[in-house]
Scaffold this active site. Structure first.
Site, PDB file in Angstrom:
ATOM      1  N   CYS A  17     -16.085 -52.511 -44.154  1.00  0.00           N
ATOM      2  CA  CYS A  17     -16.200 -53.933 -44.448  1.00  0.00           C
ATOM      3  C   CYS A  17     -15.610 -54.706 -43.276  1.00  0.00           C
ATOM      4  O   CYS A  17     -15.042 -54.123 -42.346  1.00  0.00           O
ATOM      5  CB  CYS A  17     -15.453 -54.267 -45.737  1.00  0.00           C
ATOM      6  N   HIS A  46      -6.937 -46.955 -45.529  1.00  0.00           N
ATOM      7  CA  HIS A  46      -6.775 -45.730 -46.292  1.00  0.00           C
ATOM      8  C   HIS A  46      -7.938 -44.764 -46.044  1.00  0.00           C
ATOM      9  O   HIS A  46      -8.825 -44.593 -46.879  1.00  0.00           O
ATOM     10  CB  HIS A  46      -6.639 -46.037 -47.786  1.00  0.00           C
ATOM     11  N   HIS A  79      -3.648 -53.933 -45.589  1.00  0.00           N
ATOM     12  CA  HIS A  79      -3.328 -54.181 -46.993  1.00  0.00           C
ATOM     13  C   HIS A  79      -2.311 -55.303 -47.195  1.00  0.00           C
ATOM     14  O   HIS A  79      -2.077 -55.720 -48.329  1.00  0.00           O
ATOM     15  CB  HIS A  79      -2.802 -52.894 -47.632  1.00  0.00           C
ATOM     16  N   CYS A 101      -6.158 -57.971 -43.963  1.00  0.00           N
ATOM     17  CA  CYS A 101      -7.489 -58.506 -44.252  1.00  0.00           C
ATOM     18  C   CYS A 101      -7.359 -59.967 -44.682  1.00  0.00           C
ATOM     19  O   CYS A 101      -6.528 -60.296 -45.544  1.00  0.00           O
ATOM     20  CB  CYS A 101      -8.152 -57.693 -45.368  1.00  0.00           C
ATOM     21  N   HIS A 129       0.565 -49.487 -55.022  1.00  0.00           N
ATOM     22  CA  HIS A 129      -0.421 -49.732 -53.964  1.00  0.00           C
ATOM     23  C   HIS A 129       0.151 -50.754 -52.988  1.00  0.00           C
ATOM     24  O   HIS A 129       0.770 -51.739 -53.382  1.00  0.00           O
ATOM     25  CB  HIS A 129      -1.736 -50.242 -54.560  1.00  0.00           C
ATOM     26  N   GLU A 131      -1.147 -53.061 -51.174  1.00  0.00           N
ATOM     27  CA  GLU A 131      -1.603 -54.442 -51.317  1.00  0.00           C
ATOM     28  C   GLU A 131      -0.857 -55.141 -52.441  1.00  0.00           C
ATOM     29  O   GLU A 131      -0.451 -56.308 -52.312  1.00  0.00           O
ATOM     30  CB  GLU A 131      -3.109 -54.481 -51.582  1.00  0.00           C
ATOM     31  N   CYS A 200     -12.801 -58.429 -53.487  1.00  0.00           N
ATOM     32  CA  CYS A 200     -13.495 -58.765 -52.245  1.00  0.00           C
ATOM     33  C   CYS A 200     -14.994 -58.498 -52.356  1.00  0.00           C
ATOM     34  O   CYS A 200     -15.455 -57.661 -53.128  1.00  0.00           O
ATOM     35  CB  CYS A 200     -12.882 -58.013 -51.065  1.00  0.00           C
ATOM     36  N   ASN A 230     -10.673 -48.400 -53.392  1.00  0.00           N
ATOM     37  CA  ASN A 230     -12.084 -48.763 -53.584  1.00  0.00           C
ATOM     38  C   ASN A 230     -12.987 -47.536 -53.598  1.00  0.00           C
ATOM     39  O   ASN A 230     -14.005 -47.518 -54.279  1.00  0.00           O
ATOM     40  CB  ASN A 230     -12.531 -49.784 -52.531  1.00  0.00           C
ATOM     41  N   SER A 273     -13.543 -48.170 -46.092  1.00  0.00           N
ATOM     42  CA  SER A 273     -12.741 -47.799 -44.923  1.00  0.00           C
ATOM     43  C   SER A 273     -13.244 -46.522 -44.261  1.00  0.00           C
ATOM     44  O   SER A 273     -12.513 -45.854 -43.532  1.00  0.00           O
ATOM     45  CB  SER A 273     -11.272 -47.635 -45.333  1.00  0.00           C
TER      46      SER A 273
END
Length: 323
Positions: A17, A46, A79, A101, A129, A131, A200, A230, A273
């Site tokens: 992405c 990741h 993240h 991001c 996580h 993020e 996202c 993801n 990723s």
């Protein structure tokens, strides 16, 4: 695609992405500009292959800023980070590059704003996580993690007059998030929605592409690492959408021959990723086993691009600066 034989449905969009592309390029450009070693806090993205490839080029991955020398070039991963991490790096006089991001940065900005406006923040995401830790770190005293549907019951009993807003990790399953938010709203009818969807665009697009082909697949192979939220979600989405089986692999060599027994149609996709070359290796693996009929199924087109950190952008010429 043939009526009989061994077929592959290749999901599109898939892979990098805009946020991942920006993060990886940030490290690559830092290597070019400053030379090795470049330090990166946590994994830049990741993905095992990406991390190992960068490590071979002189990138040193650390868990915390304190593990990098004072004055070192330190990149923050895609993240995002909590303000305390940035303060620690500044205290060590490290030269930082922020590869967060922009879509994650948006959620951070929302957390700060709602904290300032007196809200409690119900953060839908996975405990531990990176993020989630970064977003929660923007307003730790008013942020309450909601990890799965079971997390709803663990929340305190907020009063009707207490302002509530929900935010989410950007890489969650869209359907699961909707289910969690509906349960939150049942318990707290006065819960407010964020100004825009936090999940996202790339996560949503990859899930939709998998949903589109999964009902036709006997097996879905998702290329991605186990710590990629993801990518893991894509495996789950495939099963929920009708694929008879679904597996996550980092490399084609991890595909178990037994998975292909009796399988006519294989779906292939990858997380946000994952570089395309890893998908090509899976297609080659399948081709060698008779799965030569490959049809790419495109559900959307992505054109979004994000600029590099200011420190790494090409210098403007004197003529360009005057224009």
């Amino acid at each position: 695609m043939t009526e009989t034989g061994k077929n592959v449905l290749l999901a599109a969009p898939r892979g990098y992405c805009a946020g991942v592309d920006r993060a990886v390029e940030t490290v690559e450009k830092a290597l070019e500009k400053y030379g090795a070693p470049i330090y990166v806090r946590k994994q830049i993205v990741h993905n095992r292959y990406v991390v190992e490839s960068l490590a071979k080029r002189g990138v040193i991955f650390v868990e915390e800023a304190s593990e990098a020398p004072e004055g070192a070039h330190l990149v923050f991963s895609a993240h995002g980070i909590a303000p305390a991490v940035r303060a620690e790096a500044e205290g060590r006089k490290q030269l930082t590059l922020d590869a967060t991001c922009p879509l994650v940065t948006k959620v951070h900005n929302e957390a700060r704003r709602f904290h300032r406006d007196g809200y409690h923040i119900l953060l839908v995401g996975h405990e531990g996580h990176e993020e989630v830790e970064g977003t929660a770190g923007e307003a730790p005293e008013v942020t309450h993690l909601v990890d799965g549907v079971e997390g709803v019951a663990k929340l305190p009993d907020f009063l009707q007059e207490e302002k509530l807003i929900w935010l989410s990790q950007t890489t969650l399953s869209v359907d699961e998030t909707i289910t969690i938010v509906n349960q939150l709203r049942e318990r707290f009818p006065h819960l407010e929605n964020p100004p825009s969807d936090d999940i996202c665009y790339a996560t949503q697009n990859r899930q939709e592409s998998v949903k589109n082909i999964a009902p036709k697949c006997d097996l879905m192979i998702v290329v991605g690492s186990k710590n990629s939220s993801n990518s893991v979600r894509l495996v789950e989405v495939a099963l929920e959408a009708g694929s008879k089986a679904s597996h996550l692999v980092d490399f084609a060599s991890e595909i178990d021959e037994a998975w292909l027994e009796g399988v006519e149609t294989v779906g292939v996709t990858c997380g946000a990723s994952v570089p395309e070359l890893l998908v090509r290796e899976v297609l080659e693996f399948l081709d060698e086993r008779g799965y030569s009929n490959v049809e790419q199924v495109t559900t959307s087109t992505e054109t979004i691009q994000f600029s590099l950190p200011r420190e790494l952008r090409p210098a403007r010429t004197a003529q360009g600066a005057k224009a």
